[in-house]
Design a protein around this motif. Structure first.
Motif, PDB file in Angstrom:
ATOM      1  N   ASP A   1      90.438 -42.249 -61.769  1.00 33.91           N
ATOM      2  CA  ASP A   1      91.051 -43.595 -62.203  1.00 33.91           C
ATOM      3  C   ASP A   1      90.279 -44.563 -62.962  1.00 33.91           C
ATOM      4  O   ASP A   1      90.291 -45.691 -62.847  1.00 33.91           O
ATOM      5  N   ASN A   2      89.189 -44.012 -63.463  1.00 35.82           N
ATOM      6  CA  ASN A   2      88.031 -44.919 -64.106  1.00 35.82           C
ATOM      7  C   ASN A   2      87.558 -45.726 -63.264  1.00 35.82           C
ATOM      8  O   ASN A   2      87.050 -46.814 -63.498  1.00 35.82           O
ATOM      9  N   LYS A   3      87.299 -45.064 -62.162  1.00 35.85           N
ATOM     10  CA  LYS A   3      86.573 -46.039 -60.966  1.00 35.85           C
ATOM     11  C   LYS A   3      85.307 -45.416 -60.442  1.00 35.85           C
ATOM     12  O   LYS A   3      84.226 -45.644 -60.483  1.00 35.85           O
TER      13      LYS A   3
ATOM     14  N   GLU B   1      86.068 -58.831 -67.531  1.00 41.76           N
ATOM     15  CA  GLU B   1      87.420 -59.404 -67.242  1.00 41.76           C
ATOM     16  C   GLU B   1      88.526 -59.264 -68.511  1.00 41.76           C
ATOM     17  O   GLU B   1      89.759 -59.037 -68.088  1.00 41.76           O
ATOM     18  N   ALA B   2      87.809 -59.725 -69.520  1.00 43.71           N
ATOM     19  CA  ALA B   2      88.647 -59.518 -70.794  1.00 43.71           C
ATOM     20  C   ALA B   2      89.284 -58.507 -71.206  1.00 43.71           C
ATOM     21  O   ALA B   2      90.313 -58.426 -71.746  1.00 43.71           O
ATOM     22  N   THR B   3      88.901 -57.094 -70.778  1.00 45.33           N
ATOM     23  CA  THR B   3      89.470 -55.915 -71.047  1.00 45.33           C
ATOM     24  C   THR B   3      89.683 -55.138 -69.977  1.00 45.33           C
ATOM     25  O   THR B   3      90.206 -53.782 -69.902  1.00 45.33           O
ATOM     26  N   VAL B   4      90.053 -55.589 -68.682  1.00 49.02           N
ATOM     27  CA  VAL B   4      90.343 -55.127 -67.620  1.00 49.02           C
ATOM     28  C   VAL B   4      92.039 -54.806 -67.775  1.00 49.02           C
ATOM     29  O   VAL B   4      92.556 -55.751 -68.015  1.00 49.02           O
ATOM     30  N   SER B   5      92.304 -53.565 -67.192  1.00 52.13           N
ATOM     31  CA  SER B   5      93.552 -53.305 -67.281  1.00 52.13           C
ATOM     32  C   SER B   5      93.823 -52.280 -66.272  1.00 52.13           C
ATOM     33  O   SER B   5      92.920 -51.729 -65.752  1.00 52.13           O
ATOM     34  N   ASP B   6      95.151 -51.837 -66.225  1.00 55.58           N
ATOM     35  CA  ASP B   6      95.355 -50.534 -65.252  1.00 55.58           C
ATOM     36  C   ASP B   6      94.572 -49.365 -65.680  1.00 55.58           C
ATOM     37  O   ASP B   6      94.099 -48.601 -64.792  1.00 55.58           O
ATOM     38  N   GLU B   7      94.302 -49.216 -66.860  1.00 56.87           N
ATOM     39  CA  GLU B   7      93.602 -48.186 -67.547  1.00 56.87           C
ATOM     40  C   GLU B   7      92.066 -48.193 -67.375  1.00 56.87           C
ATOM     41  O   GLU B   7      91.282 -47.221 -67.103  1.00 56.87           O
TER      42      GLU B   7
ATOM     43  N   PHE C   1      87.543 -51.861 -64.670  1.00 50.68           N
ATOM     44  CA  PHE C   1      86.494 -52.453 -64.505  1.00 50.68           C
ATOM     45  C   PHE C   1      85.778 -53.241 -65.820  1.00 50.68           C
ATOM     46  O   PHE C   1      84.711 -53.702 -66.313  1.00 50.68           O
ATOM     47  N   GLY C   2      86.935 -52.738 -66.996  1.00 50.78           N
ATOM     48  CA  GLY C   2      86.642 -53.211 -68.353  1.00 50.78           C
ATOM     49  C   GLY C   2      86.573 -51.833 -69.131  1.00 50.78           C
ATOM     50  O   GLY C   2      85.968 -50.870 -68.467  1.00 50.78           O
ATOM     51  N   GLU C   3      86.525 -52.072 -70.530  1.00 51.38           N
ATOM     52  CA  GLU C   3      86.616 -50.755 -71.250  1.00 51.38           C
ATOM     53  C   GLU C   3      85.050 -50.370 -71.282  1.00 51.38           C
ATOM     54  O   GLU C   3      85.038 -49.045 -71.558  1.00 51.38           O
ATOM     55  N   ASN C   4      84.081 -51.017 -71.319  1.00 48.32           N
ATOM     56  CA  ASN C   4      82.887 -50.488 -71.772  1.00 48.32           C
ATOM     57  C   ASN C   4      82.310 -49.745 -70.258  1.00 48.32           C
ATOM     58  O   ASN C   4      81.472 -48.721 -70.328  1.00 48.32           O
TER      59      ASN C   4
END
Length: 462
Positions: A69-71, A34-40, A43-46
């Motif tokens: 969409d990185n999903k 959650e700390a790295t969740v963003s539009d980009e 689900f997080g950077e990793n």
């Protein structure tokens, strides 16, 4: 006469490359963050990093590939409408704080061919076995006039928003036939319905300031930390009752860390819920009515305490896992993962749960339908035949399980391996493992299964 294909011999070429690829993918700690969740990074950077790892791999091997969409990553062979679709995932549950003999994000081989790491069996190892089955088929020109898709998601462990995005939001075509390499062999023909909900309430536990435990709704709580006014008598009570705990003094307060045993949320009876160990002991020692109520409702892993017990011939019993326990600043939040068998009306069971939890508020976050395919259906019978031909195992029977897989997120999909009968992969706990030879065999089985389902598509078109 059709020539029998020796998939094992064809697969051997890929074993070394497969292990090297798995090692690199395991090293990415692709936990929902959650700390790295963003539009980009939804689900997080990793998680994004792991999905793009698959994009780069597929491009190197000359597949058609697209990242949505990185999903979800879509890896394709062929441009036909009818398709065989495989659904796997790169996200993993958190490693947890205790119990690991080895670094959870380093692929480690032990005991003569057993691989250990977070995600090695759920689902990076099996997903990559399916990827190399596609590569085998492409490079050996074994595919017919049908498309093959491997969809790699990034949110299976936290609600499957990835596949919902692909099939519901983007409205991509549904599978003609397919499978998810994320469960057990011979195959899964039935999956329990799943209801996730939150319990909310407000009350003052006086000398108990916080009770916090759990990392995921679908894992049994392994550790639970209770902060309370320092009380040597309570500590002595725990020792006398042989309760597993650790403690840290913080001036006028003490942190008591209760130790349980992790397990998958679909089989909570196989674990020891550290939060419930904490609450049971606190309730007994301090004779607290609020904690006694929580014990009455959530001690039984089959839902008896919330008036939600049922069982069936095919699917066994309902299950109930209290996955996250959070009491702080006089506010209670419990995240519960409830799974029901066939014959249960979801609306009725939700009403029972709400009634049993009064005066606490219940907020249902998701409802996943029950899945059931007849044993004589084309999908089930074809995959079972492939498993039997490749393994020589004609004794093991198809399963109905409590675990929820991607099979519920698309049409004409069942979960198909890669855990073999009699094997315990310890998914979601610190002993997660899989045999190297089982992963290699998975490449052969999945390649054969794709061809067999593709043949069914071609037969039906005639």
């Amino acid at each position: 006469m059709t020539t029998k294909i020796d998939y094992d011999t064809l697969a051997k070429k890929y074993y070394d490359e497969y292990l090297e690829t798995l090692k690199k993918l395991i090293a990415i700690p692709s936990v929902y963050d959650e700390a790295t969740v963003s539009d980009e990074h939804p689900f997080g950077e990793n998680v994004t990093k792991a999905l793009n790892f698959m994009v780069d791999l597929a491009k190197k091997d000359d597949f058609q590939v697209k990242n949505y969409d990185n999903k979800v990553v879509e890896i394709i062979i062929g441009d036909y409408e009818e398709n065989v679709t495989l659904l796997g995932h790169t996200d993993v549950v958190p490693a947890g704080a205790t119990g690991w003999e080895y670094d959870p994000f380093t692929l480690t081989e032990v005991d003569g061919g057993v691989l250990r790491a977070r995600g090695v069996s759920d689902d990076k190892g099996p997903m990559l076995a399916s990827y190399y089955s596609l590569k085998l088929l492409k490079e050996n020109n074994l595919l017919g006039k049908y498309q093959v898709r491997l969809l790699v998601g990034g949110n299976e462990e936290s609600g499957s928003a990835c596949m919902h995005h692909y099939f519901q939001t983007l409205k991509m075509k549904q599978p003609t036939y397919g499978f998810s390499p994320d469960a057990d062999f011979p195959l899964i023909y039935g999956e329990k319905g799943i209801i996730n909900y939150e319990v909310k309430g407000n009350f003052d536990l006086k000398n108990i300031h916080s009770i916090i435990g759990g990392v995921a709704f679908n894992s049994v709580i392994e550790k639970c930390t209770v902060n309370l006014d320092s009380d040597p008598k309570f500590v002595e009570y725990l020792k006398q009752n042989n309760v597993k705990f650790e403690m840290e003094e913080n001036g006028d307060t003490t942190d008591i860390i209760f130790i349980g045993k992790a397990a998958h949320g679909s089989t909570p009876e196989q674990g020891i819920n550290a939060a419930m160990v904490a609450v049971n002991n606190l309730a007994k020692f301090y004779n607290n009515a609020e904690l006694h109520k929580i014990c009455e409702m959530y001690n039984d892993p089959y839902g008896k305490g919330i008036n939600a017990y049922n069982e069936s011939k095919d699917m066994g019993k309902n299950s109930m896992n209290l996955g996250i326990f959070h009491y702080e600043n006089k506010h209670l939040s419990l995240i519960v993962n409830f799974r029901h068998v066939d014959g249960v009306n979801p609306e009725s069971v939700i009403n029972n749960i709400k009634e049993a939890n009064k005066p606490y508020e219940i907020e249902v976050s998701s409802i996943n339908k029950l899945l059931f395919y007849p044993l004589d259906s084309t999908l089930v019978s074809t995959l079972l035949n492939v498993y039997q031909e490749e393994t020589g195992d004609y004794e093991s029977k198809p399963l109905a399980i409590g675990g929820g897989t991607y099979a519920k997120d698309a049409d004409n999909i069942v979960a198909f391996g890669l855990t073999f009968p009699g094997v315990e992969p310890h998914m979601h706990d610190p002993q997660e493992n899989i045999k190297k030879d089982d992963l290699f065999k998975g490449i052969s089985i999945y390649a054969h299964a794709i061809v067999a389902l593709g043949n069914k598509i071609e037969e039906e078109k005639k």
